[in-house]
Write a protein that holds these residues in place. Structure first.
Motif, PDB file in Angstrom:
ATOM      1  N   LEU A  47       0.826  -1.207   0.000  1.00 34.43           N
ATOM      2  CA  LEU A  47       0.000   0.000   0.000  1.00 34.43           C
ATOM      3  C   LEU A  47       0.859   1.255   0.000  1.00 34.43           C
ATOM      4  O   LEU A  47       0.584   2.202  -0.746  1.00 34.43           O
ATOM      5  CB  LEU A  47      -0.935   0.010   1.218  1.00 34.43           C
ATOM      6  CG  LEU A  47      -1.652   1.332   1.513  1.00 34.43           C
ATOM      7  CD1 LEU A  47      -2.551   1.744   0.360  1.00 34.43           C
ATOM      8  CD2 LEU A  47      -2.415   1.239   2.823  1.00 34.43           C
ATOM      9  N   VAL A  48       1.891   1.276   0.802  1.00 35.90           N
ATOM     10  CA  VAL A  48       2.766   2.448   0.866  1.00 35.90           C
ATOM     11  C   VAL A  48       3.445   2.678  -0.484  1.00 35.90           C
ATOM     12  O   VAL A  48       3.472   3.801  -0.996  1.00 35.90           O
ATOM     13  CB  VAL A  48       3.802   2.310   2.005  1.00 35.90           C
ATOM     14  CG1 VAL A  48       4.872   3.389   1.922  1.00 35.90           C
ATOM     15  CG2 VAL A  48       3.101   2.354   3.357  1.00 35.90           C
ATOM     16  N   VAL A  49       3.968   1.630  -1.071  1.00 31.26           N
ATOM     17  CA  VAL A  49       4.627   1.763  -2.380  1.00 31.26           C
ATOM     18  C   VAL A  49       3.622   2.237  -3.428  1.00 31.26           C
ATOM     19  O   VAL A  49       3.896   3.170  -4.193  1.00 31.26           O
ATOM     20  CB  VAL A  49       5.288   0.429  -2.804  1.00 31.26           C
ATOM     21  CG1 VAL A  49       5.786   0.493  -4.238  1.00 31.26           C
ATOM     22  CG2 VAL A  49       6.422   0.078  -1.852  1.00 31.26           C
ATOM     23  N   THR A  50       2.450   1.614  -3.451  1.00 36.79           N
ATOM     24  CA  THR A  50       1.402   2.016  -4.396  1.00 36.79           C
ATOM     25  C   THR A  50       1.029   3.477  -4.184  1.00 36.79           C
ATOM     26  O   THR A  50       0.874   4.238  -5.147  1.00 36.79           O
ATOM     27  CB  THR A  50       0.155   1.122  -4.227  1.00 36.79           C
ATOM     28  OG1 THR A  50       0.522  -0.223  -4.548  1.00 36.79           O
ATOM     29  CG2 THR A  50      -0.989   1.557  -5.117  1.00 36.79           C
ATOM     30  N   SER A  51       0.906   3.885  -2.934  1.00 36.45           N
ATOM     31  CA  SER A  51       0.523   5.261  -2.626  1.00 36.45           C
ATOM     32  C   SER A  51       1.586   6.249  -3.084  1.00 36.45           C
ATOM     33  O   SER A  51       1.259   7.302  -3.654  1.00 36.45           O
ATOM     34  CB  SER A  51       0.278   5.421  -1.124  1.00 36.45           C
ATOM     35  OG  SER A  51      -0.793   4.613  -0.710  1.00 36.45           O
ATOM     36  N   LEU A  52       2.840   5.930  -2.849  1.00 37.89           N
ATOM     37  CA  LEU A  52       3.912   6.835  -3.278  1.00 37.89           C
ATOM     38  C   LEU A  52       3.927   6.999  -4.791  1.00 37.89           C
ATOM     39  O   LEU A  52       4.052   8.116  -5.304  1.00 37.89           O
ATOM     40  CB  LEU A  52       5.270   6.324  -2.780  1.00 37.89           C
ATOM     41  CG  LEU A  52       5.505   6.424  -1.283  1.00 37.89           C
ATOM     42  CD1 LEU A  52       6.796   5.720  -0.905  1.00 37.89           C
ATOM     43  CD2 LEU A  52       5.525   7.878  -0.832  1.00 37.89           C
ATOM     44  N   VAL A  53       3.791   5.898  -5.495  1.00 45.05           N
ATOM     45  CA  VAL A  53       3.766   5.964  -6.964  1.00 45.05           C
ATOM     46  C   VAL A  53       2.534   6.734  -7.432  1.00 45.05           C
ATOM     47  O   VAL A  53       2.618   7.563  -8.350  1.00 45.05           O
ATOM     48  CB  VAL A  53       3.810   4.541  -7.574  1.00 45.05           C
ATOM     49  CG1 VAL A  53       3.578   4.579  -9.078  1.00 45.05           C
ATOM     50  CG2 VAL A  53       5.141   3.869  -7.254  1.00 45.05           C
ATOM     51  N   ILE A  67      -5.607  -0.840  -0.438  1.00 51.78           N
ATOM     52  CA  ILE A  67      -6.221  -0.804   0.898  1.00 51.78           C
ATOM     53  C   ILE A  67      -7.120  -2.028   1.087  1.00 51.78           C
ATOM     54  O   ILE A  67      -7.159  -2.613   2.173  1.00 51.78           O
ATOM     55  CB  ILE A  67      -6.991   0.512   1.114  1.00 51.78           C
ATOM     56  CG1 ILE A  67      -5.988   1.674   1.220  1.00 51.78           C
ATOM     57  CG2 ILE A  67      -7.860   0.439   2.366  1.00 51.78           C
ATOM     58  CD1 ILE A  67      -6.610   3.049   1.304  1.00 51.78           C
ATOM     59  N   ARG A  68      -7.788  -2.461   0.049  1.00 53.17           N
ATOM     60  CA  ARG A  68      -8.629  -3.658   0.129  1.00 53.17           C
ATOM     61  C   ARG A  68      -7.777  -4.880   0.510  1.00 53.17           C
ATOM     62  O   ARG A  68      -8.194  -5.724   1.309  1.00 53.17           O
ATOM     63  CB  ARG A  68      -9.365  -3.879  -1.194  1.00 53.17           C
ATOM     64  CG  ARG A  68     -10.430  -4.947  -1.145  1.00 53.17           C
ATOM     65  CD  ARG A  68     -11.327  -5.011  -2.383  1.00 53.17           C
ATOM     66  NE  ARG A  68     -10.807  -4.491  -3.633  1.00 53.17           N
ATOM     67  CZ  ARG A  68     -11.055  -3.253  -4.118  1.00 53.17           C
ATOM     68  NH1 ARG A  68     -11.814  -2.412  -3.468  1.00 53.17           N
ATOM     69  NH2 ARG A  68     -10.541  -2.861  -5.273  1.00 53.17           N
ATOM     70  N   HIS A  71      -7.093  -4.715   4.146  1.00 53.87           N
ATOM     71  CA  HIS A  71      -8.305  -5.063   4.889  1.00 53.87           C
ATOM     72  C   HIS A  71      -8.513  -6.583   4.912  1.00 53.87           C
ATOM     73  O   HIS A  71      -8.857  -7.158   5.956  1.00 53.87           O
ATOM     74  CB  HIS A  71      -9.524  -4.362   4.293  1.00 53.87           C
ATOM     75  CG  HIS A  71     -10.794  -4.679   5.009  1.00 53.87           C
ATOM     76  ND1 HIS A  71     -11.074  -4.189   6.265  1.00 53.87           N
ATOM     77  CD2 HIS A  71     -11.846  -5.462   4.665  1.00 53.87           C
ATOM     78  CE1 HIS A  71     -12.242  -4.653   6.661  1.00 53.87           C
ATOM     79  NE2 HIS A  71     -12.742  -5.428   5.710  1.00 53.87           N
ATOM     80  N   GLU A  72      -8.281  -7.236   3.790  1.00 55.26           N
ATOM     81  CA  GLU A  72      -8.416  -8.695   3.734  1.00 55.26           C
ATOM     82  C   GLU A  72      -7.390  -9.362   4.652  1.00 55.26           C
ATOM     83  O   GLU A  72      -7.704 -10.328   5.350  1.00 55.26           O
ATOM     84  CB  GLU A  72      -8.268  -9.186   2.297  1.00 55.26           C
ATOM     85  CG  GLU A  72      -9.455  -8.806   1.419  1.00 55.26           C
ATOM     86  CD  GLU A  72      -9.215  -9.069  -0.062  1.00 55.26           C
ATOM     87  OE1 GLU A  72      -8.147  -9.603  -0.441  1.00 55.26           O
ATOM     88  OE2 GLU A  72     -10.107  -8.714  -0.862  1.00 55.26           O
ATOM     89  N   ALA A  73      -6.174  -8.831   4.656  1.00 54.00           N
ATOM     90  CA  ALA A  73      -5.127  -9.384   5.525  1.00 54.00           C
ATOM     91  C   ALA A  73      -5.469  -9.159   6.996  1.00 54.00           C
ATOM     92  O   ALA A  73      -5.157  -9.994   7.848  1.00 54.00           O
ATOM     93  CB  ALA A  73      -3.777  -8.764   5.182  1.00 54.00           C
ATOM     94  N   LYS A  74      -6.136  -8.050   7.291  1.00 56.79           N
ATOM     95  CA  LYS A  74      -6.546  -7.765   8.675  1.00 56.79           C
ATOM     96  C   LYS A  74      -7.489  -8.855   9.182  1.00 56.79           C
ATOM     97  O   LYS A  74      -7.420  -9.250  10.347  1.00 56.79           O
ATOM     98  CB  LYS A  74      -7.227  -6.407   8.772  1.00 56.79           C
ATOM     99  CG  LYS A  74      -7.647  -6.033  10.192  1.00 56.79           C
ATOM    100  CD  LYS A  74      -8.346  -4.674  10.205  1.00 56.79           C
ATOM    101  CE  LYS A  74      -8.581  -4.166  11.601  1.00 56.79           C
ATOM    102  NZ  LYS A  74      -9.744  -4.618  12.256  1.00 56.79           N
ATOM    103  N   GLY A  75      -8.339  -9.350   8.325  1.00 55.81           N
ATOM    104  CA  GLY A  75      -9.236 -10.437   8.724  1.00 55.81           C
ATOM    105  C   GLY A  75      -8.473 -11.672   9.160  1.00 55.81           C
ATOM    106  O   GLY A  75      -8.837 -12.331  10.146  1.00 55.81           O
ATOM    107  N   LEU A 109      -6.585   4.448   7.834  1.00 56.29           N
ATOM    108  CA  LEU A 109      -6.589   3.908   6.468  1.00 56.29           C
ATOM    109  C   LEU A 109      -7.888   4.268   5.744  1.00 56.29           C
ATOM    110  O   LEU A 109      -7.876   4.514   4.533  1.00 56.29           O
ATOM    111  CB  LEU A 109      -6.404   2.390   6.480  1.00 56.29           C
ATOM    112  CG  LEU A 109      -5.015   1.869   6.837  1.00 56.29           C
ATOM    113  CD1 LEU A 109      -5.008   0.344   6.848  1.00 56.29           C
ATOM    114  CD2 LEU A 109      -3.956   2.403   5.891  1.00 56.29           C
ATOM    115  N   VAL A 110      -8.998   4.316   6.474  1.00 57.92           N
ATOM    116  CA  VAL A 110     -10.283   4.718   5.877  1.00 57.92           C
ATOM    117  C   VAL A 110     -10.180   6.153   5.363  1.00 57.92           C
ATOM    118  O   VAL A 110     -10.654   6.471   4.266  1.00 57.92           O
ATOM    119  CB  VAL A 110     -11.439   4.554   6.883  1.00 57.92           C
ATOM    120  CG1 VAL A 110     -12.713   5.198   6.368  1.00 57.92           C
ATOM    121  CG2 VAL A 110     -11.668   3.077   7.178  1.00 57.92           C
TER     122      VAL A 110
END
Length: 148
Positions: A47-53, A67-68, A71-75, A109-110
């Motif tokens: 997510l961080v890499v995607t966000s920076l790009v 982010i999705r 969220h899936e990993a959080k489960g 994150l939301v």
């Protein structure tokens, strides 16, 4: 000349006398598979890499998918915590404190999600800073050894 020729022959014989097969290093043990929290951290890294790009390119539309994944990993992390399969690495950290901190982090994150869905690069950049601070504070509290 004979001395030179003898030296060449000697060096050639020494090279041939060596074992032609390279010595292999002993096999190192395979790294352990990442646990649930480590998998979530890998998703956060993505997510961080995607966000920076995305911020660099001025197009934040790729961030919601990243982010999705978090969220899936959080489960999966929640299941590991509930089952007792995961506990914070630091002895002075409790699962309850981790869960509370993690919930607050996911609230941030939301906010990142909302900014990215609007393609608001400035708000996304600011919120990514908040998210990164959340990463650091969580690691200091739950992962890294306690400062003396």
């Amino acid at each position: 000349m004979r001395t030179f020729l003898a030296l060449v022959v000697f060096l050639s014989l020494a090279a041939f006398a060596q074992d032609p097969k390279p010595k292999s290093k002993p096999a190192s043990p395979a790294p352990a598979a990442p646990n649930a929290v480590q998998q979530e951290m890998q998703a956060l890294h993505g997510l961080v890499v995607t966000s920076l790009v995305a911020i660099e390119s001025g197009d934040t539309t790729a961030i919601p998918a990243a982010i999705r994944q978090v969220h899936e990993a959080k489960g999966v992390t929640e299941k590991a915590i509930t089952s007792g399969a995961w506990k914070p690495p630091r002895a002075d950290a409790t699962v309850a404190d981790f869960v509370k901190t993690d919930e607050a982090f996911h609230d941030e994150l939301v906010k990142l999600l909302q900014a990215s869905k609007k393609n608001d690069v400035a708000a996304t950049t600011k919120q990514l800073g908040v998210v990164l601070e959340g990463c650091t504070s969580c690691h200091v509290r739950f992962r890294f050894p306690k400062a003396p």
